[in-house]
Design a protein around this motif. Structure first.
Motif, PDB file in Angstrom:
ATOM      1  N   ARG A   4       0.815  -1.213   0.000  1.00 15.15           N
ATOM      2  CA  ARG A   4       0.000   0.000   0.000  1.00 15.15           C
ATOM      3  C   ARG A   4       0.849   1.264   0.000  1.00 15.15           C
ATOM      4  NH1 ARG A   4      -2.727   0.554   4.287  1.00 15.15           N
ATOM      5  NH2 ARG A   4      -4.440   1.750   3.421  1.00 15.15           N
ATOM      6  N   LEU A   5       2.027   1.218   0.634  1.00 18.94           N
ATOM      7  CA  LEU A   5       2.905   2.380   0.579  1.00 18.94           C
ATOM      8  C   LEU A   5       3.413   2.578  -0.851  1.00 18.94           C
ATOM      9  CD1 LEU A   5       4.401   4.705   1.849  1.00 18.94           C
ATOM     10  CD2 LEU A   5       6.230   3.124   2.492  1.00 18.94           C
ATOM     11  N   GLY A   6       3.785   1.487  -1.506  1.00 22.30           N
ATOM     12  CA  GLY A   6       4.207   1.584  -2.897  1.00 22.30           C
ATOM     13  C   GLY A   6       3.108   2.143  -3.771  1.00 22.30           C
ATOM     14  N   GLN A   7       1.877   1.731  -3.500  1.00 18.87           N
ATOM     15  CA  GLN A   7       0.740   2.229  -4.261  1.00 18.87           C
ATOM     16  C   GLN A   7       0.568   3.733  -4.057  1.00 18.87           C
ATOM     17  OE1 GLN A   7      -3.334   0.776  -3.212  1.00 18.87           O
ATOM     18  NE2 GLN A   7      -3.234  -0.117  -5.267  1.00 18.87           N
ATOM     19  N   LEU A   8       0.706   4.185  -2.804  1.00 23.77           N
ATOM     20  CA  LEU A   8       0.610   5.617  -2.510  1.00 23.77           C
ATOM     21  C   LEU A   8       1.700   6.409  -3.230  1.00 23.77           C
ATOM     22  CD1 LEU A   8      -0.210   5.793   1.319  1.00 23.77           C
ATOM     23  CD2 LEU A   8      -1.602   6.703  -0.543  1.00 23.77           C
ATOM     24  N   LEU A   9       2.914   5.850  -3.235  1.00 21.15           N
ATOM     25  CA  LEU A   9       4.028   6.534  -3.878  1.00 21.15           C
ATOM     26  C   LEU A   9       3.869   6.582  -5.394  1.00 21.15           C
ATOM     27  CD1 LEU A   9       6.933   5.149  -1.679  1.00 21.15           C
ATOM     28  CD2 LEU A   9       6.147   7.517  -1.768  1.00 21.15           C
ATOM     29  N   ARG A  10       3.192   5.586  -5.957  1.00 19.54           N
ATOM     30  CA  ARG A  10       2.922   5.621  -7.401  1.00 19.54           C
ATOM     31  C   ARG A  10       1.864   6.667  -7.735  1.00 19.54           C
ATOM     32  NH1 ARG A  10       3.672   0.039  -6.712  1.00 19.54           N
ATOM     33  NH2 ARG A  10       1.446  -0.327  -6.413  1.00 19.54           N
ATOM     34  N   ASP A  11       0.936   6.888  -6.802  1.00 23.28           N
ATOM     35  CA  ASP A  11      -0.179   7.798  -7.060  1.00 23.28           C
ATOM     36  C   ASP A  11       0.114   9.240  -6.648  1.00 23.28           C
ATOM     37  OD1 ASP A  11      -1.601   5.634  -7.974  1.00 23.28           O
ATOM     38  OD2 ASP A  11      -2.710   5.322  -6.111  1.00 23.28           O
ATOM     39  N   ASN A  12       1.160   9.449  -5.838  1.00 22.19           N
ATOM     40  CA  ASN A  12       1.454  10.785  -5.310  1.00 22.19           C
ATOM     41  C   ASN A  12       2.951  11.060  -5.401  1.00 22.19           C
ATOM     42  OD1 ASN A  12      -1.278  11.487  -3.713  1.00 22.19           O
ATOM     43  ND2 ASN A  12      -0.751   9.341  -3.330  1.00 22.19           N
ATOM     44  N   GLU A  13       3.295  12.315  -5.752  1.00 16.61           N
ATOM     45  CA  GLU A  13       4.708  12.683  -5.757  1.00 16.61           C
ATOM     46  C   GLU A  13       5.308  12.560  -4.366  1.00 16.61           C
ATOM     47  OE1 GLU A  13       6.552  15.947  -8.035  1.00 16.61           O
ATOM     48  OE2 GLU A  13       4.477  16.443  -8.563  1.00 16.61           O
ATOM     49  N   ARG A  14       4.531  12.972  -3.368  1.00 14.63           N
ATOM     50  CA  ARG A  14       4.977  12.919  -1.980  1.00 14.63           C
ATOM     51  C   ARG A  14       3.821  12.456  -1.113  1.00 14.63           C
ATOM     52  NH1 ARG A  14       7.425  16.830  -4.626  1.00 14.63           N
ATOM     53  NH2 ARG A  14       5.626  18.213  -4.630  1.00 14.63           N
ATOM     54  N   VAL A  15       4.144  11.790  -0.015  1.00 16.10           N
ATOM     55  CA  VAL A  15       3.110  11.380   0.932  1.00 16.10           C
ATOM     56  C   VAL A  15       3.441  11.971   2.295  1.00 16.10           C
ATOM     57  CG1 VAL A  15       2.551   9.286  -0.339  1.00 16.10           C
ATOM     58  CG2 VAL A  15       4.257   9.188   1.465  1.00 16.10           C
ATOM     59  N   TYR A  16       2.378  12.211   3.092  1.00 13.11           N
ATOM     60  CA  TYR A  16       2.524  12.959   4.331  1.00 13.11           C
ATOM     61  C   TYR A  16       1.955  12.196   5.522  1.00 13.11           C
ATOM     62  CZ  TYR A  16       3.390  16.716   1.022  1.00 13.11           C
ATOM     63  OH  TYR A  16       3.892  17.465  -0.003  1.00 13.11           O
ATOM     64  N   GLY A  17       2.636  12.347   6.645  1.00 10.79           N
ATOM     65  CA  GLY A  17       2.172  11.688   7.850  1.00 10.79           C
ATOM     66  C   GLY A  17       2.528  12.485   9.087  1.00 10.79           C
ATOM     67  N   LEU A  18       2.153  11.925  10.240  1.00 11.36           N
ATOM     68  CA  LEU A  18       2.506  12.484  11.538  1.00 11.36           C
ATOM     69  C   LEU A  18       3.166  11.410  12.382  1.00 11.36           C
ATOM     70  CD1 LEU A  18      -0.556  14.625  12.721  1.00 11.36           C
ATOM     71  CD2 LEU A  18       1.655  15.452  11.899  1.00 11.36           C
ATOM     72  N   LEU A  19       4.082  11.833  13.238  1.00  9.79           N
ATOM     73  CA  LEU A  19       4.671  10.937  14.227  1.00  9.79           C
ATOM     74  C   LEU A  19       3.818  11.026  15.492  1.00  9.79           C
ATOM     75  CD1 LEU A  19       8.454  10.548  14.986  1.00  9.79           C
ATOM     76  CD2 LEU A  19       6.740  10.451  16.786  1.00  9.79           C
ATOM     77  N   CYS A  20       3.270   9.898  15.918  1.00 10.04           N
ATOM     78  CA  CYS A  20       2.304   9.904  17.020  1.00 10.04           C
ATOM     79  C   CYS A  20       2.822   9.119  18.222  1.00 10.04           C
ATOM     80  CB  CYS A  20       0.976   9.314  16.550  1.00 10.04           C
ATOM     81  SG  CYS A  20       0.200  10.263  15.227  1.00 10.04           S
ATOM     82  N   ARG A  21       2.789   9.775  19.388  1.00  7.01           N
ATOM     83  CA  ARG A  21       3.204   9.120  20.626  1.00  7.01           C
ATOM     84  C   ARG A  21       2.021   8.841  21.544  1.00  7.01           C
ATOM     85  NH1 ARG A  21       8.406  12.815  20.572  1.00  7.01           N
ATOM     86  NH2 ARG A  21       9.758  11.382  19.433  1.00  7.01           N
ATOM     87  N   ASP A  22       0.877   9.490  21.262  1.00  7.41           N
ATOM     88  CA  ASP A  22      -0.312   9.254  22.083  1.00  7.41           C
ATOM     89  C   ASP A  22      -1.570   9.345  21.225  1.00  7.41           C
ATOM     90  OD1 ASP A  22      -1.759   8.775  24.440  1.00  7.41           O
ATOM     91  OD2 ASP A  22      -2.052  10.924  24.778  1.00  7.41           O
TER      92      ASP A  22
END
Length: 254
Positions: A4-22
């Motif tokens: 699914r990450l590969g799929q996202l990278l094929r569909d988008n130039e860049r992908v975005y997320g957050l680092l979550c501790r809680d």
């Protein structure tokens, strides 16, 4: 089984997320609604138990995002249970040698690449080994991403050897731990570590590894785009919540 990450990278130039501790289930839903692609759950600096992380990971997947977990240390207990529970990307902090990276692959990838224990009821395989077991394991290996973090001069000196380990898919840098470990702070940390970090990402790009980076502004992100980064983490959930709470009450206090 889908990468699914590969799929996202094929569909988008860049992908975005957050680092979550809680993270909570509500916050994960709000992230999906806002258009985030990835949720990084940080077990290195969080007391959350593995079973709760697996439940959160399944919600992340059902909402169309990719689940990432940074494990606190390299152990079969963490790697096996998280991957069998459906986590798609694992992150190993402070990798300092090719041997350590190889041990990570042994735990995280099925044969012939690694030695991960086989279960016929893993979440991402639909709780079945499938008709063609060999193909199931092949697709599982392709869809499971293993990330190494460079956080020390020792790891930096072993950079090429670590990147040469088959089965390592992604690269990240722990800038703060690296700097603190060397006694570097502020501008000194940036001037001393900046060239090394650029070398890490340049080597990772040439080795065809997916590069992830934490950034605090679009300008900083643009710099790392030029170095080949595709996956961007835009902050830490606790920091964002603290800032939002302070900004909400400030006008009333004034």
């Amino acid at each position: 089984m889908i990468d699914r990450l590969g799929q996202l990278l094929r569909d988008n130039e860049r992908v975005y997320g957050l680092l979550c501790r809680d993270p909570t289930l509500l916050e994960i839903e709000l992230m999906a609604q806002a258009g985030y692609h990835i949720v990084w759950i940080d077990l290195e600096h969080s007391p959350k138990p593995v079973d709760e992380v697996v439940r959160l990971g399944r919600t992340i997947s059902h909402l169309g995002m990719v689940s990432v977990v940074r494990i606190p240390e390299l152990s079969r207990t963490h790697v096996q249970l998280l991957l069998d529970g459906g986590i798609e990307v694992l992150v190993l902090p402070d990798v300092r040698s090719a041997q350590q990276a190889s041990e990570f692959v042994q735990l995280g990838k099925y044969p012939p690449i690694g030695g991960r224990g086989f279960s016929s009821t893993t979440t991402r395989a639909g709780f079945t080994p499938g008709v063609d077991q060999k193909e199931t394991l092949r697709s599982a290996n392709a869809a499971t991403r293993l990330t190494v973090m460079f956080e020390s001069d020792e790891g930096y000196e072993a950079l090429d050897a670590i990147l040469g380990v088959e089965g390592i898919d992604m690269v990240a840098v722990g800038r703060q731990d690296w700097a603190v470990g060397l006694g570097l702070y502020g501008d000194r940390a940036e001037s001393d570590l900046g060239p090394k970090i650029e070398t890490v990402y340049g080597s990772a790009s040439r080795a065809r590894k997916t590069i992830s980076v934490s950034v605090s502004s679009p300008d900083e992100a643009s710099h790392y785009v030029d170095l080949g980064a595709r996956v961007f983490f835009l902050g830490v959930d606790v920091t964002i919540k603290r800032r939002a709470l302070a900004e909400t009450i400030a006008p009333f206090k004034d």
